[in-house]
Design a protein around this motif. Structure first.
Motif, short mmCIF file in Angstrom:
data_model
loop_
_atom_site.label_atom_id
_atom_site.label_comp_id
_atom_site.label_asym_id
_atom_site.label_seq_id
_atom_site.Cartn_x
_atom_site.Cartn_y
_atom_site.Cartn_z
N LEU A 120 1.66 12.18 -9.83
CA LEU A 120 1.19 13.26 -9.96
C LEU A 120 2.20 14.43 -10.02
CD1 LEU A 120 -1.61 13.05 -7.01
CD2 LEU A 120 -1.96 13.22 -9.46
N HIS A 121 3.53 14.14 -9.52
CA HIS A 121 4.55 15.17 -9.39
C HIS A 121 4.92 15.31 -10.80
CE1 HIS A 121 8.04 17.63 -8.17
NE2 HIS A 121 8.72 16.76 -8.86
N LYS A 179 0.82 -1.12 -0.18
CA LYS A 179 -0.13 -0.03 0.01
C LYS A 179 0.90 1.13 -0.08
CE LYS A 179 -3.70 2.34 2.69
NZ LYS A 179 -4.61 2.21 3.97
N GLU A 180 2.11 1.34 0.71
CA GLU A 180 2.83 2.23 0.71
C GLU A 180 3.48 2.59 -0.51
OE1 GLU A 180 6.86 3.83 3.35
OE2 GLU A 180 5.49 2.07 3.86
N ASN A 215 3.15 5.82 -2.80
CA ASN A 215 4.54 6.75 -3.57
C ASN A 215 4.45 6.85 -4.85
OD1 ASN A 215 5.45 7.15 -0.76
ND2 ASN A 215 6.78 5.21 -0.87
N GLN A 216 3.91 5.70 -5.52
CA GLN A 216 4.02 5.61 -6.90
C GLN A 216 2.95 6.82 -7.35
OE1 GLN A 216 2.94 2.21 -8.66
NE2 GLN A 216 3.41 2.41 -10.83
#
Length: 359
Positions: free
Chosen positions: A349-350, A338-339, A343-344
């Motif tokens: 988005l970035h 999940k983490e 992060n992905q």
């Protein structure tokens, strides 16, 4: 020897990599094994080299003293195991049954037997008095790196490149447990002096300490029996009745991850003679015969069946613990997954925001 200032004596006599160092039981002698194909013996307190043993024709991986210090056993890449007399400094026997390099060898606590681990994926046990192969285990699927006898002498634990530890019941000549925990080759394993713990190390950079649930009083009696036996020099600890020479390929009863459970250890191990027509005997319960009879009368359950049921219940308890540990690992894996997904998502988005600004 380390001094107050932290200085140590350095023994320089080998001309190749030193693979093994081991003290005698009394701590007076040290034996070393090397890629220079020799075994060397040293005196500890006088800090002197005593003598060298040199009949191996390839690297020597391991060398150990017998419990009484009279014999030395060595294991080599020449596929042999040699027994040496410390006094005469002669090789008194060579065992050549291994089909590959021999990585590790150790004396049974009684001094009457040795066990060896090899690159042929096998573990073998020999009687050093009769020079006879007693047991041959093919329970690992990869190289066996190390092994250790339980202080009672009734169990042997092994570690392998297949990432597992195996606990072998030497009385019945069968695989008792398969232990999973390392995420890669299990390179070493050893029982504690009292036998209530054992530790293992692996290529995963982990050291695991495992707890046994032996009844200390039980194998304390066994150790006393062994001592009395060695003094009298008559009754061997392990004999052919309990140690068939045919392969032991029984699958493990239990697979577990942290805590190893053991069956009860018989309080007395005496040599049992049998005629050629005698049926194989089942190891008897430690309960006296009169108590067995009374227990049978009160419960209506035969003592052998009761013992079997107790063993099954114990296995179910261990399985329950194993399932609990696996559930914890699964939860941790899910959390990490999940983490990673979060992060992905943030990275995506970035990147999109950066591309939008550039446009």
């Amino acid at each position: 020897i380390p001094s107050v200032k932290g200085e140590s004596t350095v023994f320089k006599a080998h001309t190749g990599t030193v693979r093994s160092v081991s003290f005698s039981t009394d701590g007076q002698s040290l034996v070393t094994a090397s890629d220079d194909k020799t075994i060397k013996v040293w005196t500890v307190h006088r800090q002197k080299f005593l003598f060298s043993l040199s009949q191996h024709i390839n690297w020597v991986r391991c060398a150990k003293f017998s419990p009484d210090g009279r014999l030395i056993v060595s294991a080599s890449d020449d596929k042999t195991i040699k027994i040496w007399d410390k006094t005469s400094r002669e090789c008194i026997h060579s065992f050549c049954e291994h089909g590959g390099f021999v990585n590790y060898v150790e004396f049974h606590p009684s001094g009457t037997c040795i066990a060896a681990a090899g690159t042929d994926n096998t573990v073998k046990v020999w009687d050093v008095r009769m020079n006879k192969l007693l047991q041959h285990y093919q329970v690992h699927s990869a190289v066996v790196n190390s092994l250790s006898f339980h202080p009672s002498g009734n169990y042997l634990i092994t570690s392998s490149n297949d990432s597992t530890l195996k606990i072998l019941d030497l009385l019945e000549g069968r695989l008792l447990y398969t232990l999973h925990g390392h995420q890669g080759p299990a390179t070493c394993v050893a029982f504690s002096r009292a036998g209530d713990f054992f530790a293992s190390g692996g290529s995963d950079e982990q050291v695991m300490v495992w707890k046994t649930n032996f009844d200390i009083a039980d194998y304390g009696d066994v150790l006393k029996t062994q001592h009395d036996t060695n003094v009298n020099g008559s009754i061997p600890i392990m004999d052919d009745h309990f140690m068939p020479s045919h392969h032991s390929s029984t699958k493990a009863c239990v697979t577990e991850t942290r805590e190893a459970g053991f069956a009860d250890v018989p309080a007395n191990l005496e040599k049992r003679s049998k005629s050629p027509t005698e049926e194989p005997q089942v190891p008897q319960s430690s309960m006296p015969s009169n108590e067995q009879h009374m227990h049978h009368m009160e419960t209506g359950i035969h003592p052998t069946l009761a013992n079997t049921l107790e063993h099954i219940v114990g296995q179910l308890d261990v399985l329950t613990q194993t399932v609990g540990i696996l559930e914890q690992r699964l939860t941790l894996t899910e959390d990490k997954l999940k983490e990673c997904l979060e992060n992905q998502h943030r990275i995506t988005l970035h990147i999109k925001q950066t591309d939008h600004k550039n446009d």
